[in-house]
Design an enzyme around this catalytic site. Structure first.
Site, PDB file in Angstrom:
ATOM      1  N   SER A  27       0.878  -1.181   0.000  1.00 38.87           N
ATOM      2  CA  SER A  27       0.000   0.000   0.000  1.00 38.87           C
ATOM      3  C   SER A  27       0.910   1.224   0.000  1.00 38.87           C
ATOM      4  O   SER A  27       2.081   1.133   0.385  1.00 38.87           O
ATOM      5  CB  SER A  27      -0.929  -0.010   1.216  1.00 38.87           C
ATOM      6  N   GLU A  56       1.366   5.561   0.656  1.00 45.75           N
ATOM      7  CA  GLU A  56       0.853   6.793   1.270  1.00 45.75           C
ATOM      8  C   GLU A  56       1.270   8.003   0.444  1.00 45.75           C
ATOM      9  O   GLU A  56       2.410   8.115   0.023  1.00 45.75           O
ATOM     10  CB  GLU A  56       1.403   6.938   2.703  1.00 45.75           C
ATOM     11  N   ASP A  60      -1.095  15.678  15.219  1.00 45.22           N
ATOM     12  CA  ASP A  60      -0.145  16.504  15.961  1.00 45.22           C
ATOM     13  C   ASP A  60      -0.604  17.946  15.916  1.00 45.22           C
ATOM     14  O   ASP A  60      -1.323  18.344  15.004  1.00 45.22           O
ATOM     15  CB  ASP A  60       1.259  16.368  15.340  1.00 45.22           C
ATOM     16  N   ALA A  62     -10.489  13.170  21.895  1.00 46.52           N
ATOM     17  CA  ALA A  62      -9.206  13.492  22.521  1.00 46.52           C
ATOM     18  C   ALA A  62      -8.060  12.686  21.917  1.00 46.52           C
ATOM     19  O   ALA A  62      -6.993  13.218  21.626  1.00 46.52           O
ATOM     20  CB  ALA A  62      -9.299  13.246  24.032  1.00 46.52           C
ATOM     21  N   PHE A 102      12.971  13.827  10.167  1.00 46.53           N
ATOM     22  CA  PHE A 102      11.668  13.153  10.371  1.00 46.53           C
ATOM     23  C   PHE A 102      11.795  12.169  11.532  1.00 46.53           C
ATOM     24  O   PHE A 102      10.936  12.089  12.398  1.00 46.53           O
ATOM     25  CB  PHE A 102      11.271  12.318   9.149  1.00 46.53           C
ATOM     26  N   HIS A 122       3.682  -1.064   3.768  1.00 41.03           N
ATOM     27  CA  HIS A 122       3.095   0.243   3.481  1.00 41.03           C
ATOM     28  C   HIS A 122       4.252   1.197   3.178  1.00 41.03           C
ATOM     29  O   HIS A 122       5.145   1.364   4.015  1.00 41.03           O
ATOM     30  CB  HIS A 122       2.316   0.722   4.713  1.00 41.03           C
TER      31      HIS A 122
END
Ligand code: FAD
Length: 304
Positions: free
Chosen positions: A21, A23, A115, A131, A224, A274
């Site tokens: 998969s 992103e 975030d 939350a 990152f 992924h």
């Protein structure tokens, strides 16, 4: 020689049972839009199980996510998974987004806490919002029968008091109805293995799909990694040493590194991967090819 490596080298590639998969992130400019669509068109023939589109904190970036997800659904055969977060939105607003996705045929949500919009600030839930990701998973379950993926952190989430607490959070997200976890990227395969041992001990049985980040730029990857709690083994500094101004060699090294990482994981039985594409197809295409993932028969679009 490390016996663990032995079956990997030269092993037949059982690619037919690999599932990948991809992103993507929503583009900000016309040029980035063109880059994303070139990337999607180049990777679509690999017939990924799904492709996911990240979600930002601001209104305009959210719109871009919705537009990208809608266009993928309308113009390709790919199954889009829309990322959705709890940040800066009430429960009603988040539910309305989810409902709109369901009504447009989107069936897969990657449910995240998110975030804070300003880097370096502490996360605070919206007063009327969900939350944590767990609350969002529970909310989504009430909206519709989505397939729900959640985040997992082989080296721990940076704010988690301990890896145990983090695994407990993951377990609760799964028990609430998530059907898959996708991991934060990692370079230390042993860290993933230790994490998977703990996951098994916690009786978590859904797929924990490793998130693979091909290293486009080493300095950026390190940044990152620092932000999300992934370690960068010292040998990687050596590997990329001297390549800052040599993108061609860097790309070859990055591909070899990711292929090795995936093959080590395959030797452990991992079959789902992924890829964080950063909207760049080259490395992901090469890595998939090396793993034996090949273009499938021509695809039409959902609308066709
Ligand atoms: C695959 C993947 C995709 C991502 N996509 C995006 C994206 O599209 N957009 C984006 O903004 N971010 C994205 N992120 C980043 C993610 O939003 C951040 O890592 C965020 O800090 C945590 O999100 P989460 O869903 O893991 O949160 P949670 O599972 O809610 O956990 C967050 C932290 O809170 C702790 N915690 C959980 N519940 C409680 C509780 N009840 N009380 C106290 N502490 C608790 C957890 O232990 C953890 O430390 C992604 C991350 C991954 C791995």
């Amino acid at each position: 020689m490390n016996a663990k490596l032995q079956p990997v080298i030269g092993a037949a590639l059982p690619a037919h049972d690999l599932s990948v998969s991809f992103e993507f992130f929503p583009p900000k400019t016309e040029a980035m839009q063109a880059q994303l669509w070139d990337c999607i068109q180049r990777l679509e023939p690999l017939a990924p199980a799904f492709v996911s589109v990240t979600y930002g904190a601001g209104g305009s970036t959210r719109e871009r996510t919705h537009e990208t997800v809608a266009r993928i659904r309308q113009e390709t055969r790919l199954e889009p998974a829309a990322h959705l977060t709890c940040v800066a939105a009430s429960r009603d607003e988040v539910d309305a987004v989810a409902r709109a996705y369901w009504e447009s045929g989107v069936r897969h949500i990657v449910a995240l806490r998110g975030d804070p919009p300003e880097a370096g600030t502490r996360y605070a839930p919206h007063p009327e919002g969900y939350a944590f990701a767990l609350d969002l998973v529970q909310g989504l379950r009430r909206v519709a029968d989505f397939e729900i993926s959640v985040a997992a952190y082989p080296e721990g989430h940076p704010e988690a008091p301990s890896l145990e607490a983090d695994i407990d959070t993951l377990k609760r997200k799964i028990d609430a109805g998530a059907t898959r976890a996708i991991t934060q990227f990692f370079f230390d395969v042993d860290a993933y293995r230790r994490f998977m041992d703990r996951v098994a001990a916690a009786n978590i049985t859904v797929p924990i799909v490793p998130g693979i980040l091909p290293v486009v730029g080493f300095a950026t990857a390190k940044r990152f990694a620092g932000a999300c709690g992934a370690s960068v083994p010292a040998w990687m500094d050596e590997l990329f040493d001297g390549l800052d101004n040599d993108p061609e060699t860097r790309k070859l090294i990055a591909a070899a590194l990711a292929v090795e990482q995936c093959r080590l994981l395959m030797a452990d039985g991992v079959r789902d991967f992924h890829f964080y594409t950063l909207n760049r197809p080259d490395l992901v295409q090469a890595i998939c090819h090396a793993l034996g993932v090949r273009p499938q028969a021509a695809h039409g679009s959902h609308g066709a």
